[in-house]
Write a protein that holds these residues in place. Structure first.
Motif, PDB file in Angstrom:
ATOM      1  N   LEU A   7      45.772  46.348  40.107  1.00 39.68           N
ATOM      2  CA  LEU A   7      44.882  46.483  38.957  1.00 39.68           C
ATOM      3  C   LEU A   7      43.810  45.401  38.955  1.00 39.68           C
ATOM      4  O   LEU A   7      42.634  45.672  38.635  1.00 39.68           O
ATOM      5  CB  LEU A   7      45.697  46.424  37.659  1.00 39.68           C
ATOM      6  N   ALA A   8      44.185  44.182  39.290  1.00 39.47           N
ATOM      7  CA  ALA A   8      43.205  43.092  39.329  1.00 39.47           C
ATOM      8  C   ALA A   8      42.154  43.344  40.407  1.00 39.47           C
ATOM      9  O   ALA A   8      40.950  43.140  40.185  1.00 39.47           O
ATOM     10  CB  ALA A   8      43.911  41.766  39.567  1.00 39.47           C
ATOM     11  N   LEU A   9      42.600  43.788  41.581  1.00 41.23           N
ATOM     12  CA  LEU A   9      41.659  44.090  42.656  1.00 41.23           C
ATOM     13  C   LEU A   9      40.738  45.243  42.274  1.00 41.23           C
ATOM     14  O   LEU A   9      39.530  45.206  42.539  1.00 41.23           O
ATOM     15  CB  LEU A   9      42.433  44.433  43.928  1.00 41.23           C
ATOM     16  N   TYR A  10      41.305  46.249  41.635  1.00 35.12           N
ATOM     17  CA  TYR A  10      40.498  47.396  41.203  1.00 35.12           C
ATOM     18  C   TYR A  10      39.426  46.956  40.206  1.00 35.12           C
ATOM     19  O   TYR A  10      38.271  47.428  40.272  1.00 35.12           O
ATOM     20  CB  TYR A  10      41.392  48.455  40.571  1.00 35.12           C
ATOM     21  N   ALA A  11      39.776  46.069  39.269  1.00 33.37           N
ATOM     22  CA  ALA A  11      38.802  45.602  38.280  1.00 33.37           C
ATOM     23  C   ALA A  11      37.622  44.910  38.953  1.00 33.37           C
ATOM     24  O   ALA A  11      36.462  45.122  38.585  1.00 33.37           O
ATOM     25  CB  ALA A  11      39.477  44.665  37.282  1.00 33.37           C
ATOM     26  N   VAL A  50      41.996  44.927  33.677  1.00 33.20           N
ATOM     27  CA  VAL A  50      42.223  43.486  33.524  1.00 33.20           C
ATOM     28  C   VAL A  50      43.367  43.238  32.551  1.00 33.20           C
ATOM     29  O   VAL A  50      44.277  42.436  32.811  1.00 33.20           O
ATOM     30  CB  VAL A  50      40.937  42.799  33.029  1.00 33.20           C
ATOM     31  N   VAL A  51      43.338  43.921  31.411  1.00 33.38           N
ATOM     32  CA  VAL A  51      44.382  43.734  30.405  1.00 33.38           C
ATOM     33  C   VAL A  51      45.739  44.180  30.937  1.00 33.38           C
ATOM     34  O   VAL A  51      46.748  43.461  30.809  1.00 33.38           O
ATOM     35  CB  VAL A  51      44.025  44.503  29.120  1.00 33.38           C
ATOM     36  N   LEU A  52      45.776  45.345  31.555  1.00 33.56           N
ATOM     37  CA  LEU A  52      47.047  45.867  32.069  1.00 33.56           C
ATOM     38  C   LEU A  52      47.557  45.046  33.241  1.00 33.56           C
ATOM     39  O   LEU A  52      48.778  44.916  33.434  1.00 33.56           O
ATOM     40  CB  LEU A  52      46.874  47.330  32.481  1.00 33.56           C
ATOM     41  N   SER A  53      46.642  44.478  34.027  1.00 32.66           N
ATOM     42  CA  SER A  53      47.066  43.605  35.121  1.00 32.66           C
ATOM     43  C   SER A  53      47.796  42.387  34.585  1.00 32.66           C
ATOM     44  O   SER A  53      48.843  41.986  35.114  1.00 32.66           O
ATOM     45  CB  SER A  53      45.848  43.169  35.940  1.00 32.66           C
ATOM     46  N   ALA A  54      47.260  41.793  33.518  1.00 26.09           N
ATOM     47  CA  ALA A  54      47.908  40.634  32.919  1.00 26.09           C
ATOM     48  C   ALA A  54      49.262  41.013  32.330  1.00 26.09           C
ATOM     49  O   ALA A  54      50.253  40.283  32.489  1.00 26.09           O
ATOM     50  CB  ALA A  54      47.011  40.037  31.836  1.00 26.09           C
ATOM     51  N   LEU A  55      49.328  42.155  31.673  1.00 27.87           N
ATOM     52  CA  LEU A  55      50.603  42.589  31.094  1.00 27.87           C
ATOM     53  C   LEU A  55      51.622  42.905  32.179  1.00 27.87           C
ATOM     54  O   LEU A  55      52.808  42.577  32.042  1.00 27.87           O
ATOM     55  CB  LEU A  55      50.374  43.814  30.208  1.00 27.87           C
ATOM     56  N   ALA A  56      51.167  43.527  33.258  1.00 29.66           N
ATOM     57  CA  ALA A  56      52.081  43.855  34.354  1.00 29.66           C
ATOM     58  C   ALA A  56      52.618  42.595  35.021  1.00 29.66           C
ATOM     59  O   ALA A  56      53.765  42.560  35.468  1.00 29.66           O
ATOM     60  CB  ALA A  56      51.367  44.733  35.382  1.00 29.66           C
ATOM     61  N   ALA A  57      51.795  41.554  35.098  1.00 25.03           N
ATOM     62  CA  ALA A  57      52.244  40.299  35.693  1.00 25.03           C
ATOM     63  C   ALA A  57      53.192  39.542  34.774  1.00 25.03           C
ATOM     64  O   ALA A  57      54.081  38.824  35.238  1.00 25.03           O
ATOM     65  CB  ALA A  57      51.034  39.422  36.023  1.00 25.03           C
ATOM     66  N   ALA A  58      53.018  39.712  33.466  1.00 29.30           N
ATOM     67  CA  ALA A  58      53.800  38.929  32.507  1.00 29.30           C
ATOM     68  C   ALA A  58      55.118  39.581  32.124  1.00 29.30           C
ATOM     69  O   ALA A  58      56.116  38.901  31.900  1.00 29.30           O
ATOM     70  CB  ALA A  58      52.970  38.676  31.251  1.00 29.30           C
ATOM     71  N   ILE A  59      55.113  40.909  32.032  1.00 29.77           N
ATOM     72  CA  ILE A  59      56.295  41.621  31.540  1.00 29.77           C
ATOM     73  C   ILE A  59      57.049  42.238  32.702  1.00 29.77           C
ATOM     74  O   ILE A  59      56.499  43.068  33.429  1.00 29.77           O
ATOM     75  CB  ILE A  59      55.892  42.720  30.549  1.00 29.77           C
ATOM     76  N   PRO A  60      58.301  41.874  32.927  1.00 31.34           N
ATOM     77  CA  PRO A  60      59.088  42.452  34.022  1.00 31.34           C
ATOM     78  C   PRO A  60      59.241  43.957  33.862  1.00 31.34           C
ATOM     79  O   PRO A  60      59.293  44.477  32.746  1.00 31.34           O
ATOM     80  CB  PRO A  60      60.446  41.744  33.901  1.00 31.34           C
TER      81      PRO A  60
END
Length: 316
Positions: A7-11, A50-60
């Motif tokens: 997701l981060a790369l896509y953004a 960007v938002v979902l990338s952060a959530l995916a990294a933070a929430i197992p």
């Protein structure tokens, strides 16, 4: 973590490359409504990634998987000692997601509040200096500069100056007012507010800057096309020529402006509209832009859910 990286790369790719890809060819001029949708979807897709990338990294993923049936319990468990959210990196990711979301919301609300205040002040001025012409269905403003524009809002109104009425033929007046009413019916000011919010929230990023400029141009093409359904293209083109130098207030939508002359050429030499297959491709692109980041972010949680609750299903 793989979903977060994707997701981060896509953004990053979306912000840099989408403006070049979407600007190729003349497809946007042939289908301005679809082009506006694609630009908006691209902006939403980049921010959501960007938002979902952060959530995916933070929430197992296992939290998401178990939380499909026990959402509120998962929300409470997110901050327990045995969860990954206690790590500084996870907390930083969540803070970044909240910051991005708050930034775009703040800019959007600020733009709507400011433009609403400016429109209200201009409406008060029109009530004093202008008069409603029932035959035209518009407000006539005594002014020595030929201009026509619309004042969006709950009580939106089309405005034309006395100088424009003197310089335009009756058919041209009807055509240009149809253009302004198309803006009002389509609520095009909300499109401009959305793209302006993205641009202000994330300045100097190519995607959002280009989306704002393209939206301003495309809504004028769209209003021209709507007016052309009932009025001659020659009359629209003639009106655009005479109003090309007219200046409308910044918080309104005017028929003239910088794009007027290029729109004249488009009115006189219209390109063939997109075919059905091309439109379907465009709609599919909009759906993919909007749904793609959500699907990528949801895959780890879905796989975790299936692994824990559907033991008989082979997980690929």
């Amino acid at each position: 973590m793989m979903a977060a990286a994707v997701l981060a790369l896509y953004a990053v790719v979306a912000v840099v490359l989408f403006p070049r890809l979407l600007s190729r060819g003349e497809w946007a001029e042939r289908a301005p409504r679809l082009a506006i949708s694609v630009w908006l979807a691209a902006c939403i897709s980049a921010v959501a990634s960007v938002v979902l990338s952060a959530l995916a990294a933070a929430i197992p993923a296992n939290v998401i998987g178990h939380g499909l049936a026990k959402f509120f319990e998962a929300c409470a468990d997110m901050f327990s000692d045995d969860m990954a959210l206690t790590s500084p990196g996870a907390r930083a990711a969540l803070f970044g997601a909240a910051l991005v979301s708050a930034r775009i919301i703040y800019c959007g609300v600020a733009i709507l509040v400011r433009t609403r205040r400016e429109r209200r002040q201009h409406a008060d001025m029109l009530n004093i200096l202008g008069h409603h012409d029932g035959k035209l269905g518009a407000v006539v403003l005594d002014h020595d500069e030929a201009a026509a524009y619309c004042l969006p809002g709950r009580k939106g109104r089309a405005v034309i100056t006395t100088a424009a009425l003197r310089s335009l033929a009756a058919e041209e007046v009807a055509a240009v007012l149809a253009h302004e009413r198309a803006h009002l019916r389509g609520r095009h000011h909300l499109v401009l507010a959305a793209t302006e919010a993205f641009s202000q929230a994330f300045p100097r990023l190519p995607l959002f800057t280009r989306a704002r400029n393209e939206a301003a141009r495309l809504i004028e093409l769209l209003a021209d096309d709507v007016a052309a359904r009932r009025h001659s293209r020659i009359h629209i083109a003639a009106a655009l020529v005479r109003l090309a130098t007219g200046r409308a207030p910044a918080f309104t939508l005017g028929a003239g402006g910088e794009t007027a002359l290029t729109r004249v050429k488009r009115m006189l030499s219209p390109a063939a509209p997109l075919g059905r297959r091309e439109r379907m491709v465009g709609l599919a692109a909009v759906a993919l832009l909007l749904a793609g980041p959500v699907v990528v972010a949801a895959v780890p949680g879905l796989r975790s859910f299936l692994a824990h609750h559907c033991h008989d299903i082979a997980i690929f």
